[in-house]
Enzyme design. Structure first.
Site, PDB file in Angstrom:
ATOM      1  N   CYS A  69      -2.930  -2.983   8.504  1.00  0.00           N
ATOM      2  CA  CYS A  69      -2.558  -1.645   8.956  1.00  0.00           C
ATOM      3  C   CYS A  69      -2.099  -1.274  10.533  1.00  0.00           C
ATOM      4  CB  CYS A  69      -3.565  -0.431   8.909  1.00  0.00           C
ATOM      5  SG  CYS A  69      -4.444  -0.738   7.199  1.00  0.00           S
TER       6      CYS A  69
ATOM      7  N   ASP B 254       2.436   2.597   2.588  1.00  0.00           N
ATOM      8  CA  ASP B 254       2.139   3.616   3.832  1.00  0.00           C
ATOM      9  C   ASP B 254       3.388   3.230   4.641  1.00  0.00           C
ATOM     10  OD1 ASP B 254      -0.232   4.172   2.619  1.00  0.00           O
ATOM     11  OD2 ASP B 254      -1.561   2.843   3.989  1.00  0.00           O
TER      12      ASP B 254
ATOM     13  N   CYS C 177      -2.843   5.467   5.559  1.00  0.00           N
ATOM     14  CA  CYS C 177      -4.433   5.242   5.627  1.00  0.00           C
ATOM     15  C   CYS C 177      -4.982   5.401   6.918  1.00  0.00           C
ATOM     16  CB  CYS C 177      -4.877   3.965   5.231  1.00  0.00           C
ATOM     17  SG  CYS C 177      -4.681   2.642   6.421  1.00  0.00           S
TER      18      CYS C 177
ATOM     19  N   CYS D  71       0.836  -1.326   0.062  1.00  0.00           N
ATOM     20  CA  CYS D  71      -0.017   0.085   0.007  1.00  0.00           C
ATOM     21  C   CYS D  71       0.655   1.359  -0.103  1.00  0.00           C
ATOM     22  CB  CYS D  71      -0.921   0.073   1.267  1.00  0.00           C
ATOM     23  SG  CYS D  71       0.041   0.080   2.628  1.00  0.00           S
TER      24      CYS D  71
END
Ligand code: FES
Length: 142
Positions: free
Chosen positions: A104, A37, A60, A35
């Site tokens: 996450c 991140d 995110c 992603c």
């Protein structure tokens, strides 16, 4: 049911402990290659206790909420308690995350572990290497 719990929304819109600690005793940075991140955790440690913790997360909403919650969970705790923090505990404290957002919260656990590892390395404190993510051999970023 709403996709995100009230706690997730709260920590996303009003994240705790955002920022940088100058002269931090331990810094951990992790990224998720899929992603893109990135999360960075700064620790101030005195007498084996986390006396301050800050984070910067470029990611995110779930990553921001996870970092915020994780920093609250280790503030004032011993380094051993912080080391034992799992992404599952962070997810539970947030009232859950959607299945495709669990990774996450893994970022938060790994960033804290990396910051502790940095602290151990800088102070020549011996540790059990198996307690830390082995980035070179971990499947989740590849
Ligand atoms: Fe990348 Fe959440 S989508 S950490």
């Amino acid at each position: 049911m709403a996709l995100y719990s009230e706690k997730v929304m709260d920590h996303f819109t009003n994240p705790r402990n955002v920022g940088v600690i100058e002269n931090a005793d331990g810094i951990g940075e992790v990224g998720n290659a899929k992603c893109g991140d990135i999360m960075k955790i700064y620790l101030k440690i005195e007498n084996e206790t986390i006396v301050d913790v800050k984070f910067e997360t470029f990611g995110c909403g779930s990553a921001i909420a996870s970092s915020s919650m994780a920093t609250e969970m280790i503030m004032g705790k011993s380094i051993h308690e912080a080391l034992a923090l799992t992404n599952k505990a962070v997810t539970e404290a947030l009232g859950g995350l959607p299945a495709h957002k669990i990774h996450c919260s893994v970022l938060a656990e790994e960033a804290i572990k990396n910051a502790l590892k940095d602290y151990f390395d800088k102070n020549n404190i011996p540790y059990d290497k198996s307690q830390f993510p082995d980035c070179a051999n971990c499947a989740h970023c590849h």
